[in-house]
Scaffold this motif. Sequence first.
Motif, PDB file in Angstrom:
ATOM      1  N   MET A  34       0.427   3.827 -16.149  1.00  0.00           N
ATOM      2  CA  MET A  34       1.234   3.675 -15.059  1.00  0.00           C
ATOM      3  C   MET A  34       1.374   2.204 -14.613  1.00  0.00           C
ATOM      4  SD  MET A  34       0.414   5.656 -11.620  1.00  0.00           S
ATOM      5  CE  MET A  34      -0.387   7.159 -12.042  1.00  0.00           C
ATOM      6  N   SER A  35       2.318   1.910 -14.094  1.00  0.00           N
ATOM      7  CA  SER A  35       2.341   0.685 -13.256  1.00  0.00           C
ATOM      8  C   SER A  35       1.447   0.369 -12.130  1.00  0.00           C
ATOM      9  CB  SER A  35       3.817   0.647 -12.795  1.00  0.00           C
ATOM     10  OG  SER A  35       3.709  -0.432 -11.790  1.00  0.00           O
ATOM     11  N   SER A  36       1.190  -0.987 -12.384  1.00  0.00           N
ATOM     12  CA  SER A  36       0.120  -1.327 -11.171  1.00  0.00           C
ATOM     13  C   SER A  36       0.636  -1.443  -9.803  1.00  0.00           C
ATOM     14  CB  SER A  36      -0.633  -2.689 -11.561  1.00  0.00           C
ATOM     15  OG  SER A  36       0.655  -3.543 -11.743  1.00  0.00           O
ATOM     16  N   LYS A  37       1.942  -1.330  -9.838  1.00  0.00           N
ATOM     17  CA  LYS A  37       2.648  -1.209  -8.542  1.00  0.00           C
ATOM     18  C   LYS A  37       2.521   0.119  -7.762  1.00  0.00           C
ATOM     19  CE  LYS A  37       6.295  -4.443  -8.382  1.00  0.00           C
ATOM     20  NZ  LYS A  37       7.687  -4.836  -8.394  1.00  0.00           N
ATOM     21  N   ILE A  38       2.080   1.104  -8.482  1.00  0.00           N
ATOM     22  CA  ILE A  38       1.724   2.595  -7.739  1.00  0.00           C
ATOM     23  C   ILE A  38       0.574   2.390  -7.473  1.00  0.00           C
ATOM     24  CG2 ILE A  38       2.057   4.987  -7.948  1.00  0.00           C
ATOM     25  CD1 ILE A  38       4.276   4.721  -9.919  1.00  0.00           C
ATOM     26  N   GLY A  39      -0.079   2.794  -6.255  1.00  0.00           N
ATOM     27  CA  GLY A  39      -1.498   2.832  -6.002  1.00  0.00           C
ATOM     28  C   GLY A  39      -1.667   3.614  -4.565  1.00  0.00           C
ATOM     29  N   SER A  40      -2.991   3.823  -4.190  1.00  0.00           N
ATOM     30  CA  SER A  40      -3.185   4.478  -3.173  1.00  0.00           C
ATOM     31  C   SER A  40      -3.887   3.655  -2.085  1.00  0.00           C
ATOM     32  CB  SER A  40      -3.923   5.742  -3.201  1.00  0.00           C
ATOM     33  OG  SER A  40      -4.311   6.051  -4.572  1.00  0.00           O
ATOM     34  N   ASP A  41      -3.696   2.377  -2.107  1.00  0.00           N
ATOM     35  CA  ASP A  41      -4.532   1.336  -1.458  1.00  0.00           C
ATOM     36  C   ASP A  41      -3.711   1.010  -0.101  1.00  0.00           C
ATOM     37  OD1 ASP A  41      -5.847  -0.726  -0.387  1.00  0.00           O
ATOM     38  OD2 ASP A  41      -6.296  -1.597  -2.299  1.00  0.00           O
ATOM     39  N   SER A  42      -3.937   1.536   0.830  1.00  0.00           N
ATOM     40  CA  SER A  42      -3.191   1.371   2.225  1.00  0.00           C
ATOM     41  C   SER A  42      -3.454  -0.076   2.852  1.00  0.00           C
ATOM     42  CB  SER A  42      -3.494   2.653   2.978  1.00  0.00           C
ATOM     43  OG  SER A  42      -4.832   2.507   3.379  1.00  0.00           O
ATOM     44  N   GLN A  43      -4.319  -0.678   2.332  1.00  0.00           N
ATOM     45  CA  GLN A  43      -4.777  -2.178   2.967  1.00  0.00           C
ATOM     46  C   GLN A  43      -3.660  -3.035   2.062  1.00  0.00           C
ATOM     47  OE1 GLN A  43      -6.271  -3.340   5.345  1.00  0.00           O
ATOM     48  NE2 GLN A  43      -7.605  -1.422   5.540  1.00  0.00           N
ATOM     49  N   GLN A  86       6.832   8.036  -8.909  1.00  0.00           N
ATOM     50  CA  GLN A  86       7.594   7.779 -10.283  1.00  0.00           C
ATOM     51  C   GLN A  86       9.021   7.630 -10.088  1.00  0.00           C
ATOM     52  OE1 GLN A  86       5.101   9.911 -10.059  1.00  0.00           O
ATOM     53  NE2 GLN A  86       3.514   8.529 -10.876  1.00  0.00           N
ATOM     54  N   HIS A  87       9.745   8.488  -9.321  1.00  0.00           N
ATOM     55  CA  HIS A  87      11.078   8.349  -9.198  1.00  0.00           C
ATOM     56  C   HIS A  87      11.491   6.997  -8.549  1.00  0.00           C
ATOM     57  CE1 HIS A  87      11.579  13.215  -8.615  1.00  0.00           C
ATOM     58  NE2 HIS A  87      11.401  12.919  -9.680  1.00  0.00           N
ATOM     59  N   VAL A  88      10.523   6.698  -7.648  1.00  0.00           N
ATOM     60  CA  VAL A  88      10.908   5.459  -6.895  1.00  0.00           C
ATOM     61  C   VAL A  88      10.649   4.135  -7.962  1.00  0.00           C
ATOM     62  CG1 VAL A  88      10.214   3.678  -5.138  1.00  0.00           C
ATOM     63  CG2 VAL A  88      10.064   6.297  -4.667  1.00  0.00           C
ATOM     64  N   HIS A  89       9.475   4.335  -8.690  1.00  0.00           N
ATOM     65  CA  HIS A  89       9.332   3.230  -9.608  1.00  0.00           C
ATOM     66  C   HIS A  89      10.749   3.200 -10.698  1.00  0.00           C
ATOM     67  CE1 HIS A  89       7.159   1.409 -13.007  1.00  0.00           C
ATOM     68  NE2 HIS A  89       6.733   0.533 -12.069  1.00  0.00           N
ATOM     69  N   GLN A  90      11.260   4.125 -11.200  1.00  0.00           N
ATOM     70  CA  GLN A  90      11.967   4.315 -12.144  1.00  0.00           C
ATOM     71  C   GLN A  90      13.506   3.333 -11.518  1.00  0.00           C
ATOM     72  OE1 GLN A  90      12.931   8.349 -12.817  1.00  0.00           O
ATOM     73  NE2 GLN A  90      10.719   8.562 -13.795  1.00  0.00           N
ATOM     74  N   GLN A  91      13.816   3.712 -10.282  1.00  0.00           N
ATOM     75  CA  GLN A  91      14.941   3.030  -9.858  1.00  0.00           C
ATOM     76  C   GLN A  91      14.877   1.897  -9.080  1.00  0.00           C
ATOM     77  OE1 GLN A  91      16.757   6.946  -8.448  1.00  0.00           O
ATOM     78  NE2 GLN A  91      18.492   6.262  -9.853  1.00  0.00           N
ATOM     79  N   LEU A  92      13.654   1.695  -8.404  1.00  0.00           N
ATOM     80  CA  LEU A  92      13.458   0.450  -7.295  1.00  0.00           C
ATOM     81  C   LEU A  92      12.198  -0.214  -7.823  1.00  0.00           C
ATOM     82  CD1 LEU A  92      14.772   1.963  -4.150  1.00  0.00           C
ATOM     83  CD2 LEU A  92      16.015   0.632  -5.517  1.00  0.00           C
ATOM     84  N   GLY A  93      11.655   0.199  -8.918  1.00  0.00           N
ATOM     85  CA  GLY A  93      10.203  -0.594  -9.188  1.00  0.00           C
ATOM     86  C   GLY A  93      10.179  -2.091  -8.904  1.00  0.00           C
ATOM     87  N   ASP A  94      11.468  -2.743  -9.534  1.00  0.00           N
ATOM     88  CA  ASP A  94      11.263  -4.101  -9.514  1.00  0.00           C
ATOM     89  C   ASP A  94      11.610  -4.866  -8.011  1.00  0.00           C
ATOM     90  OD1 ASP A  94      13.744  -3.251  -9.718  1.00  0.00           O
ATOM     91  OD2 ASP A  94      14.669  -4.849 -11.067  1.00  0.00           O
ATOM     92  N   LYS A  95      12.022  -4.077  -7.445  1.00  0.00           N
ATOM     93  CA  LYS A  95      12.635  -4.211  -5.804  1.00  0.00           C
ATOM     94  C   LYS A  95      11.267  -4.083  -4.741  1.00  0.00           C
ATOM     95  CE  LYS A  95      17.207  -4.572  -7.081  1.00  0.00           C
ATOM     96  NZ  LYS A  95      18.092  -3.479  -7.316  1.00  0.00           N
ATOM     97  N   VAL A  96      10.373  -3.512  -5.045  1.00  0.00           N
ATOM     98  CA  VAL A  96       9.186  -3.372  -3.981  1.00  0.00           C
ATOM     99  C   VAL A  96       8.180  -4.001  -4.528  1.00  0.00           C
ATOM    100  CG1 VAL A  96      10.200  -0.993  -3.236  1.00  0.00           C
ATOM    101  CG2 VAL A  96       8.405  -0.916  -5.170  1.00  0.00           C
ATOM    102  N   SER A  97       7.193  -4.356  -3.471  1.00  0.00           N
ATOM    103  CA  SER A  97       5.982  -5.042  -3.711  1.00  0.00           C
ATOM    104  C   SER A  97       4.973  -3.913  -4.191  1.00  0.00           C
ATOM    105  CB  SER A  97       5.944  -5.774  -2.864  1.00  0.00           C
ATOM    106  OG  SER A  97       4.954  -5.386  -1.792  1.00  0.00           O
ATOM    107  N   TYR A  98       5.029  -2.859  -3.523  1.00  0.00           N
ATOM    108  CA  TYR A  98       4.036  -1.781  -3.885  1.00  0.00           C
ATOM    109  C   TYR A  98       4.574  -0.421  -3.688  1.00  0.00           C
ATOM    110  CZ  TYR A  98      -0.857  -0.030  -3.670  1.00  0.00           C
ATOM    111  OH  TYR A  98      -1.933   0.701  -4.015  1.00  0.00           O
TER     112      TYR A  98
END
Length: 327
Positions: free
Chosen positions: A1-10, A150-162
Motif C-alpha cells: 500500500m502507498s505510504s501516502k495512505i495512513g491513520s496518523d492524524s498528526q 484506495q479510490h482517492v489514491h487511484q485518481q488523486l494520489g499524486d495531488k494530495v500530500s496524505y
Amino acid sequence: MSSKIGSDSQIAREALQQGKLVAIPTETVYGLAANAYDEKAVTGIFLAKNRPSFNPLILHVYDVDQAQSFTGEWPQAAVKLAKTFWPGPLTLLLPRDATIVPDLVTAGSPLVAVRVPAHPVTRELLKMLDFPLAAPSANPSGYISPTTAQHVHQQLGDKVSYILEGGQATVGIESTIIGFDQDGNPLLYRLGGLSLSSIEDCVGPLRTARDEHHKPATPGRLARHYAPETAFILGSREALQQRKIDISEKVAILAFEKPWPNIPNEHQRVLSLTGDTAEAARNLFRMMRELDALGLSLILAEEAPQEGLGPAINDRLFRASYDTREM
Ligand code: TXA
Ligand code: MG
C-alpha cells in the motif's frame, strides 16, 4: 500500500497547517481538504480536481460553535436541523461572514455551505485544528465520488500530500444540502445521504430551490456528473430489457435488488439483495467503479424505488447516464 495512505492524524494536521491537501474520510464520501482560510491552499483544491471556480466548497467543522464563528444569523429551522442531524450527512447553507470566509470558497456567494461530519477519524482531526476544512468530494470533477481511501489514491494520489484512512464510507453518497428562503423556510438544494422524510419530520414540508432559469440552484449540480467512462443507461428493469440490447458479454448490469438471469455474475452487481435503500447507497459508487473498470461497452442500471435514499440514488444514476439520454 502507498505510504501516502495512513491513520496518523498528526501528519494530516501538519500538512494542513502548511497549506497542503489532505484527503479525509467522512461517512458520506471522502473529501479533498485544505485550510478554508488559506486561499492558496483552497486554490490547490480547484486545480487538483480540475474544478470550475464557480463551484463553491463545503466547510467542515467540529461543531455548531465553530460553524457560528464564521456565519451570520441562522434561521430557526437551521438551528433545529443542526441540533437534530449533526454530526451527520447534512449540509446547511448559511449567511457567510465575508470578513472571515474567502470569496473563493463560496464563489462569491453570500451563503456558505457548512457541515459537521460524523466520521470519528475526521472528527479527531477537526478537533485539533483551529480552522475549518474546505473539502469537495475527492474525485476529479465530474467523475464518481470516492468511498474508500484506495479510490482517492487511484485518481488523486499524486495531488494530495496524505490520505487519512477511514475504511469504507458508511452512508456512501454525498450529504443532503438544505438552504432557506427569505422567511427562513427550508429549501432542498441537493438530495443526499439524509432522507427527505427525516428532514420533513423535523422542519415540515420542503420545497426545491430553483435559480432564475428554474434550474436547481446549486452551482455544482451539472447535468453530467458521477459519470463512468463506460456508457451508462438508466431505467426500470422492464424498460431496460425492452431496449433489446444484445445482452452478450459486453454488457454490465447494476441491479437494484435481484440479479439478472443470463448475465455472468462477474458482470453484474446488486445494490441490495434485501432492497434496502441505505445499503444500496453505501454500495452505489463502489459498484459503479467496479463495473466501469471491467471496460465493457455498456452499463445498464436499474432505478431504485422512490423511498428512503432511493431518490438520492436515482439522482446520481440519472446524472451518470447523461451522455446516453434521449434529449
Ligand atoms: O457529503 C458531502 O457533502 C461531501 C463530503 C466530502 O463532505 N462533499 C461534497 O462536496 O459532496 P462537493 O464539492 O462534491 O459538492 C458540494 C456541493 C456542490 O454542488 C456545490 O455547488 C454546493 O455543494 N455548494 C457549496 N457551497 C455552496 C453555496 N454557497 N451555495 C450553493 N451551493 C453550494
Ligand atoms: Mg462532488
